[in-house]
Scaffold this active site. Structure first.
Site, mmCIF file in Angstrom:
data_model
loop_
_atom_site.group_PDB
_atom_site.id
_atom_site.type_symbol
_atom_site.label_atom_id
_atom_site.label_comp_id
_atom_site.label_asym_id
_atom_site.label_seq_id
_atom_site.Cartn_x
_atom_site.Cartn_y
_atom_site.Cartn_z
ATOM 1 N N LYS A 143 0.838 -1.209 0.000
ATOM 2 C CA LYS A 143 0.000 0.000 0.000
ATOM 3 C C LYS A 143 0.871 1.257 0.000
ATOM 4 O O LYS A 143 0.566 2.255 -0.660
ATOM 5 C CB LYS A 143 -0.905 -0.006 1.237
ATOM 6 C CG LYS A 143 -1.702 1.294 1.470
ATOM 7 C CD LYS A 143 -2.446 1.211 2.804
ATOM 8 C CE LYS A 143 -3.101 2.534 3.174
ATOM 9 N NZ LYS A 143 -4.293 2.829 2.348
ATOM 10 N N HIS A 281 -7.910 -30.191 -35.133
ATOM 11 C CA HIS A 281 -8.610 -28.927 -34.912
ATOM 12 C C HIS A 281 -9.801 -29.072 -33.963
ATOM 13 O O HIS A 281 -10.887 -28.548 -34.214
ATOM 14 C CB HIS A 281 -9.071 -28.330 -36.239
ATOM 15 C CG HIS A 281 -7.942 -27.994 -37.158
ATOM 16 N ND1 HIS A 281 -6.849 -27.260 -36.762
ATOM 17 C CD2 HIS A 281 -7.722 -28.318 -38.472
ATOM 18 C CE1 HIS A 281 -6.011 -27.127 -37.776
ATOM 19 N NE2 HIS A 281 -6.513 -27.758 -38.822
#
Length: 514
Positions: A143, A281
């Site tokens: 922070k 595929h």
């Protein structure tokens, strides 16, 4: 070993509290050489003092002992005030009023919660291994990253030491380390959430996903797309955990197709037959079962000898030299199997680029995840098997080959919708997939099968909206049709089957795959 740097007169403090001690002594020595005052806790303090470093205990700094069996050590205003204070006159004056020194570097990694619950999953053990002070310090330091350097990964120690020694720590580097710290804590919290939810993280309205990068891939579906492989923590997968024995690096498409091939193989594997899946595929192009490895492969190959070229083959038995010799006669991208005999591996070395995957892991996932623009779709995995289906014969004609009926039902589940699959004598003879109409899928599959459709089983992944498919199938000599049923025109479809002498089985279960 990190290079020793010249001490500089910098009145700064570093707090070190790590479970993973990898590299911590060398890093602490670097900080000490740079003039940092060191403070630490428990095991880290012991490690550093035994290495000859001067380190103050956190309890010395705070004036408060560790309490509750070590549950409370660093949760104190003197620690968090030193981390969180903005470096402006007002807040620094406030620190001085309370005799609090700033803390400028925070080095923290966390209790090994994941390892702890993997070894001993009891709740009491899990709770004891939830780190509180560590994440709190990391969050506080992150922070306040413009003023505090937060280091959460041992692999960053060397880079941090070099930049500190060269006075080269800029805002971008501080932010980068803060991102790592927040991500580290988020993943840690996600692991705890997964444990407490007993694996079903999707039961609530909010969830944090814990994912870990495995590798960067060469590219995505196309060369202009970047791609990478990640693990969803807590999950294991046949392909993501496979051992790659040889060949080029796996691509984005390779991983998708290999996973699809093994999923289909897993559904059709039986104890008394060898199963082979050829896939291209994302769609099966030849699937077969036989009594021997070579026979099953040849059947799968001959089902569509054109499409298997450049495809993927998955086998549910250890591959021997005989099968390897046959497989190397054509170009394949990937071979997957639970193992390979030494003779087979020797044969495959002639195909340097062929990827060989040794698959030993079952799929443990319970959900499918799919990205859409701006969102994520989540669903239960389709684990429904033929044994779960109703297998309700709705015609006067009875199926003659239940093995083919079951086989066709499993294969069609793995072809993209709309899907029609034709099976005869344990091998696919026609596959129609990814069509926008069911009759189109059927015509594709029937045309591919041609004369082989006579006496075959036709499987459909969804119901028939009209009787056109069964009439077309009957004209080719299809003997049995299996589908979910459920159309408003089911009676018409059943009537057509009875008229044409075709057996029909309803399962009550749809298997769309988009």
């Amino acid at each position: 070993m990190l290079t020793t740097m010249t001490r500089t007169p910098v009145a700064k403090t570093a707090l070190l509290s790590v479970y993973d001690k990898t590299g911590i002594v060398d890093f602490a020595k670097q900080l000490d050489a740079l003039g940092y005052s060191l403070i630490s806790t428990g095991g880290t303090h012991k490690t550093l003092t035994e290495a000859g470093l001067t380190v103050r205990q956190v309890s010395e700094v705070t004036g408060s002992p560790e309490i509750l069996g070590g549950r409370v050590k660093t949760l104190h205003p003197i620690i968090h005030g030193g981390i969180l204070a903005k470096r402006n006159d007002e807040q620094l004056a406030e620190l001085a009023t309370h005799n609090i020194a700033t803390i400028d570097v925070v080095v923290v990694n966390l209790y090994p919660f994941r390892d702890a619950v993997a070894e001993s999953p009891e709740l009491a053990n899990a709770l004891e291994n939830i780190d509180i002070g560590g994440p709190t310090m990391l969050r506080a330091a992150a922070k306040n990253f413009p003023s505090v350097l937060v280091v959460s990964k041992p692999e960053d120690y060397a880079d941090v030491a070099i930049k500190l020694g060269a006075d080269a720590v800029d805002d971008a580097f501080r932010r980068q380390l803060a991102v790592k710290a927040f991500a580290h804590v988020a993943a840690y919290d996600a692991a705890i959430t997964r444990y407490l939810s007993e694996g079903d993280i999707w039961q609530g309205d909010e969830v944090g996903l814990e994912v870990h990068k495995i590798q960067t891939l060469r590219y995505g579906e196309n060369p202009h797309q970047q791609a990478s492989l990640w693990r969803l923590s807590g999950e294991r997968g046949p392909v993501v955990d496979a051992e790659i024995l040889q060949g080029k690096a796996m691509s984005f498409n390779n991983y998708q197709d290999a996973d699809a091939a093994w999923a289909l193989l897993s559904d059709i594997t039986t104890a008394n037959k060898t199963s082979v899946v050829a896939l291209k595929h994302g769609n099966p192009c030849g699937v077969a079962q036989a009594g021997t490895l070579v026979d099953a492969y040849k059947k799968a190959h001959d089902a569509d000898p054109l499409s298997i070229f450049g495809g993927i083959v998955a086998v549910d038995q250890v591959i021997d030299a005989d099968l390897a010799q046959v497989m190397t006669q054509i170009f394949l991208e990937i071979v997957l199997a639970p193992g390979y005999e030494d003779g087979a591996l020797e044969v495959f070395t002639a195909k340097k680029n062929l990827r060989l995957l040794k698959v030993m892991q079952n799929d443990t996932s319970t959900h499918n995840l799919r990205m859409i623009s701006g969102g994520l779709l989540v669903q239960d995995r389709d684990t429904h098997t033929f044994a779960d289906a109703k297998q309700n014969v709705v015609t006067t004609q009875q199926p003659q080959n239940w093995d083919d009926v079951e086989f066709a039902w499993h294969v069609v589940k793995h072809a993209k919708s709309n899907a029609i699959v034709l099976v005869k004598d344990g091998v696919t003879v026609g596959i129609g997939s990814g069509q926008v109409s069911r009759i189109g899928a059927a015509q594709q599959a029937l045309a591919q099968a041609s004369d082989k459709a006579k006496g075959a089983v036709l499987a459909s992944d969804a119901f028939f909206p009209f009787d056109d498919v069964v009439r077309e199938a009957a004209s080719y000599g299809v003997q049995t049709v299996i589908s979910p049923g459920g159309s408003v025109r089911d009676d018409e479809v059943i009537s057509a089957c009875n008229e044409l002498g075709v057996a029909m089985v309803f399962t009550g279960v749809r298997h769309f795959r988009h």
